[in-house]
Scaffold this motif. Structure first.
Motif, PDB file in Angstrom:
ATOM      1  N   UNK A   4       0.258  -5.517  -9.898  1.00 35.16           N
ATOM      2  CA  UNK A   4       1.558  -6.067 -10.258  1.00 35.16           C
ATOM      3  C   UNK A   4       2.652  -5.774  -9.250  1.00 35.16           C
ATOM      4  N   UNK A   5       2.318  -5.114  -8.158  1.00 34.65           N
ATOM      5  CA  UNK A   5       3.293  -4.794  -7.115  1.00 34.65           C
ATOM      6  C   UNK A   5       3.001  -5.639  -5.882  1.00 34.65           C
ATOM      7  N   UNK A   6       4.015  -5.782  -5.047  1.00 35.08           N
ATOM      8  CA  UNK A   6       3.809  -6.409  -3.752  1.00 35.08           C
ATOM      9  C   UNK A   6       4.319  -5.457  -2.674  1.00 35.08           C
ATOM     10  N   UNK A   7       3.721  -5.546  -1.502  1.00 30.23           N
ATOM     11  CA  UNK A   7       4.205  -4.804  -0.348  1.00 30.23           C
ATOM     12  C   UNK A   7       4.945  -5.779   0.546  1.00 30.23           C
ATOM     13  N   UNK A   8       6.114  -5.371   1.017  1.00 26.46           N
ATOM     14  CA  UNK A   8       6.948  -6.241   1.834  1.00 26.46           C
ATOM     15  C   UNK A   8       7.413  -5.492   3.075  1.00 26.46           C
ATOM     16  N   UNK A   9       7.318  -6.145   4.211  1.00 26.04           N
ATOM     17  CA  UNK A   9       7.984  -5.704   5.438  1.00 26.04           C
ATOM     18  C   UNK A   9       8.775  -6.914   5.922  1.00 26.04           C
ATOM     19  N   UNK A  10       9.976  -6.679   6.404  1.00 26.36           N
ATOM     20  CA  UNK A  10      10.852  -7.770   6.820  1.00 26.36           C
ATOM     21  C   UNK A  10      11.260  -7.550   8.268  1.00 26.36           C
ATOM     22  N   UNK A  11      11.030  -8.570   9.109  1.00 28.35           N
ATOM     23  CA  UNK A  11      11.479  -8.480  10.500  1.00 28.35           C
ATOM     24  C   UNK A  11      12.197  -9.758  10.894  1.00 28.35           C
ATOM     25  N   UNK A  12      13.079  -9.616  11.869  1.00 29.15           N
ATOM     26  CA  UNK A  12      13.814 -10.749  12.405  1.00 29.15           C
ATOM     27  C   UNK A  12      13.335 -10.986  13.825  1.00 29.15           C
ATOM     28  N   UNK A  13      13.323 -12.252  14.246  1.00 23.14           N
ATOM     29  CA  UNK A  13      12.749 -12.610  15.535  1.00 23.14           C
ATOM     30  C   UNK A  13      13.465 -13.821  16.105  1.00 23.14           C
ATOM     31  N   UNK A  14      13.279 -14.032  17.376  1.00 26.98           N
ATOM     32  CA  UNK A  14      13.746 -15.265  18.023  1.00 26.98           C
ATOM     33  C   UNK A  14      12.787 -15.573  19.170  1.00 26.98           C
ATOM     34  N   UNK A  15      13.117 -15.130  20.368  1.00 17.42           N
ATOM     35  CA  UNK A  15      12.256 -15.379  21.520  1.00 17.42           C
ATOM     36  C   UNK A  15      11.405 -14.142  21.801  1.00 17.42           C
ATOM     37  N   UNK A  34      13.100  -4.243  -6.037  1.00 20.58           N
ATOM     38  CA  UNK A  34      13.521  -5.479  -5.377  1.00 20.58           C
ATOM     39  C   UNK A  34      14.993  -5.395  -4.964  1.00 20.58           C
ATOM     40  N   UNK A  35      15.829  -4.859  -5.848  1.00 23.43           N
ATOM     41  CA  UNK A  35      17.251  -4.717  -5.515  1.00 23.43           C
ATOM     42  C   UNK A  35      17.452  -3.769  -4.347  1.00 23.43           C
ATOM     43  N   UNK A  36      16.690  -2.669  -4.313  1.00 21.27           N
ATOM     44  CA  UNK A  36      16.810  -1.699  -3.217  1.00 21.27           C
ATOM     45  C   UNK A  36      16.384  -2.326  -1.893  1.00 21.27           C
ATOM     46  N   UNK A  37      15.284  -3.074  -1.900  1.00 18.22           N
ATOM     47  CA  UNK A  37      14.815  -3.743  -0.680  1.00 18.22           C
ATOM     48  C   UNK A  37      15.839  -4.781  -0.222  1.00 18.22           C
ATOM     49  N   UNK A  38      16.359  -5.563  -1.154  1.00 13.96           N
ATOM     50  CA  UNK A  38      17.362  -6.580  -0.817  1.00 13.96           C
ATOM     51  C   UNK A  38      18.614  -5.934  -0.229  1.00 13.96           C
ATOM     52  N   UNK A  39      18.998  -4.778  -0.747  1.00 14.24           N
ATOM     53  CA  UNK A  39      20.185  -4.082  -0.223  1.00 14.24           C
ATOM     54  C   UNK A  39      19.966  -3.646   1.224  1.00 14.24           C
ATOM     55  N   UNK A  40      18.773  -3.168   1.547  1.00 14.63           N
ATOM     56  CA  UNK A  40      18.468  -2.775   2.929  1.00 14.63           C
ATOM     57  C   UNK A  40      18.542  -3.986   3.848  1.00 14.63           C
ATOM     58  N   UNK A  41      17.926  -5.087   3.430  1.00 14.46           N
ATOM     59  CA  UNK A  41      17.938  -6.301   4.249  1.00 14.46           C
ATOM     60  C   UNK A  41      19.369  -6.815   4.418  1.00 14.46           C
ATOM     61  N   UNK A  42      20.139  -6.790   3.346  1.00 12.86           N
ATOM     62  CA  UNK A  42      21.520  -7.254   3.403  1.00 12.86           C
ATOM     63  C   UNK A  42      22.365  -6.375   4.327  1.00 12.86           C
ATOM     64  N   UNK A  43      22.153  -5.083   4.266  1.00 17.36           N
ATOM     65  CA  UNK A  43      22.943  -4.136   5.052  1.00 17.36           C
ATOM     66  C   UNK A  43      22.528  -4.130   6.527  1.00 17.36           C
ATOM     67  N   UNK A  44      21.230  -4.174   6.798  1.00 14.32           N
ATOM     68  CA  UNK A  44      20.732  -4.011   8.170  1.00 14.32           C
ATOM     69  C   UNK A  44      20.372  -5.321   8.860  1.00 14.32           C
ATOM     70  N   UNK A  45      20.198  -6.392   8.082  1.00 17.93           N
ATOM     71  CA  UNK A  45      19.748  -7.658   8.653  1.00 17.93           C
ATOM     72  C   UNK A  45      20.874  -8.471   9.245  1.00 17.93           C
TER      73      UNK A  45
END
Length: 171
Positions: A4-15, A34-45
């Motif tokens: 019932x869980x998912x593992x997520x890693x989020x990266x940003x890319x271009x060239x 999910x809220x904690x992960x979204x907060x990290x992405x929102x803050x650092x992304x």
């Protein structure tokens, strides 16, 4: 390793050479995770509103980085998916096909959100390019937001679709 869980890693890319991990592998087992992960992405992304420089788009690099992250996943998973969001075709770095083939050969699925631009050729939409040349693997799909304001909803639809899909392959 939690049902019932998912593992997520989020990266940003271009060239090529322009990528960074914003959220390292994180288990999401409920709303608070999910809220904690979204907060990290929102803050650092990157909000994506400002384009820095005129660098190219390397979809092949994105697939290679996603594949490397999945290679390093610290647990077991019923399915492993590389999600790509892009507003352009691969026009920098290596060709897409070898990267795509290598990821699919490892059993990974590549899904995408093809973000149309205002000057998109209606006879050759970006979604067609992604369907033909980028996505692949078990139950792969591409989604297209209706416009810039629909991206958040398209991302939600894509994630819900991925999480709720039954994978027909044995574990």
């Amino acid at each position: 390793n939690y049902v019932g869980c998912i593992g997520v890693a989020y990266f940003e890319w271009s060239s090529p050479g322009h990528a960074r991990v914003v959220l390292p592998w994180t288990s999401i087992c409920g709303l608070e995770d999910a809220k904690a992960a979204a907060a990290v992405i929102s803050r650092k992304g990157d909000a994506g509103f400002i384009r820095r420089g005129r660098g190219g788009t390397s979809v092949s690099s994105a697939i290679d980085i996603g594949s490397l992250l999945l290679d390093q996943f610290p647990g077991k998973a019923a399915k492993k998916v590389i999600d790509i969001s892009s507003n352009g075709e691969n026009n920098d770095g290596l060709p897409v096909q070898p990267s795509r083939s290598n990821a699919i050969a490892k059993g990974y699925t590549i899904n995408a959100i093809a973000i149309p631009t205002e000057d998109e050729n209606p006879d050759e939409p970006l979604a067609s390019y992604f369907a033909r040349s980028v996505i692949g693997g078990s139950q792969a799909f591409v989604m297209t937001p209706k416009g810039p304001d629909d991206y958040t909803m398209a991302l939600r639809r894509k994630l819900v679709t991925e999480v709720s899909m039954n994978d027909e392959r044995p574990l």
